[in-house]
Scaffold this active site. Structure first.
Site, PDB file in Angstrom:
ATOM      1  N   TYR A 141      -1.334  -1.335  10.671  1.00  0.00           N
ATOM      2  CA  TYR A 141      -1.575  -1.710   9.275  1.00  0.00           C
ATOM      3  C   TYR A 141      -0.440  -1.214   8.384  1.00  0.00           C
ATOM      4  O   TYR A 141       0.083  -1.955   7.545  1.00  0.00           O
ATOM      5  CB  TYR A 141      -2.910  -1.118   8.822  1.00  0.00           C
ATOM      6  CG  TYR A 141      -3.231  -1.284   7.352  1.00  0.00           C
ATOM      7  CD1 TYR A 141      -3.801  -2.463   6.874  1.00  0.00           C
ATOM      8  CD2 TYR A 141      -2.997  -0.256   6.436  1.00  0.00           C
ATOM      9  CE1 TYR A 141      -4.112  -2.615   5.527  1.00  0.00           C
ATOM     10  CE2 TYR A 141      -3.304  -0.391   5.102  1.00  0.00           C
ATOM     11  CZ  TYR A 141      -3.860  -1.578   4.649  1.00  0.00           C
ATOM     12  OH  TYR A 141      -4.167  -1.727   3.316  1.00  0.00           O
ATOM     13  N   SER A 170       0.839  -1.198   0.000  1.00  0.00           N
ATOM     14  CA  SER A 170       0.000   0.000   0.000  1.00  0.00           C
ATOM     15  C   SER A 170       0.871   1.245   0.000  1.00  0.00           C
ATOM     16  O   SER A 170       2.025   1.215   0.463  1.00  0.00           O
ATOM     17  CB  SER A 170      -0.906   0.005   1.239  1.00  0.00           C
ATOM     18  OG  SER A 170      -1.537   1.259   1.412  1.00  0.00           O
TER      19      SER A 170
END
Length: 250
Positions: free
Chosen positions: A157, A144
């Site tokens: 995360y 990401s």
């Protein structure tokens, strides 16, 4: 007639019952690949995805379970190989995120769940798949933009996504002598059920210019297709950044 880029290839995808994983599964199926996919007990969505894949004229099988379970990973791989005769492409896409804007209040169980889902399960499944890969096989991991930029509400995360970048680069070095390519995709903001559920985001107007809205999952899926084909023969240990113009220096 244009030839199919992945005709009769065997593909194993995690997190393909919805979102980016489903878009990748459908795109690869359109290109002739047979699809095995894993979901975390989302049986209704998985059944729908499996039907949509089969309607494209290829074979599909699905598995519901926890990738943090080593025995489950081995079962998925064994049954996929038995059904399709092998595995050519592995796409590690499954993941979860649980926002928390204060590290002092972050729950241990949420941290462990996020790491188990996003990176530990990825490593366990890759370990199970690897003996079946051969020269020309590819592994594609979903990281990401937050691995590079960080995110104030997604500390754990973001850490897992950074770990995925390092895992991708390290495994690529290990895999070069075997002729197996390992790459990753680092999407920016994407309209998916996960982001909508997490942040209560409304889907962007698709009539807006592509670089002024969240990407659609279909727009992200093409990066995976590139990395899965011989068009990316010189790519290994690399990360593609379909992020609408974010400068991440990665």
């Amino acid at each position: 007639m244009e030839s199919l880029q992945l005709k009769n290839k065997s593909v194993l995808i995690t997190g393909a019952d919805s979102g980016i994983g489903k878009a990748v599964a459908l795109l690869f199926a359109k290109e002739g690949a047979h699809i095995s996919f894993v979901h975390y007990k989302d049986y209704k969505d998985a059944e729908k995805t499996e039907e949509e894949i089969q309607e494209l004229g290829v074979r599909a099988i699905s598995f519901g379970g926890d990738l943090n379970d080593n025995e489950f990973c081995k079962e998925v791989v064994s049954k996929t190989v038995s059904e399709f005769g092998g595995i050519d492409i592995l796409i590690n896409n499954a993941g979860t995120q649980i926002p928390c804007d204060n590290i002092a209040e972050i729950k241990e169980e949420d941290v462990r769940k996020t790491f188990n889902s996003n990176i530990i399960g990825m490593i366990l499944l890759t370990k199970a798949v690897f003996p079946h890969l051969k020269q020309g096989s590819t592994v594609i991991n979903t990281t990401s933009a937050v691995a590079y930029q960080g995110h104030e509400e997604l500390v754990d995360y973001s850490a897992t996504k950074g770990a995925i970048v390092s895992f991708t680069r390290s495994l690529a070095l290990q895999s070069k002598p075997k002729g197996i390519r390992i790459n990753a995709v680092a999407p920016g903001p994407v309209a998916t059920p996960l982001t909508e559920k997490t942040f209560e985001e409304e889907e962007d107007d698709e009539n807006m210019p592509p670089l002024e809205r969240n990407a659609s999952t279909e727009e992200i899926a093409t990066s995976y297709l590139f990395l899965a084909t011989d068009s990316s023969a010189q790519f290994t240990g690399q990360v593609l950044h379909p992020n609408g113009g974010l400068i991440v220096n990665g």
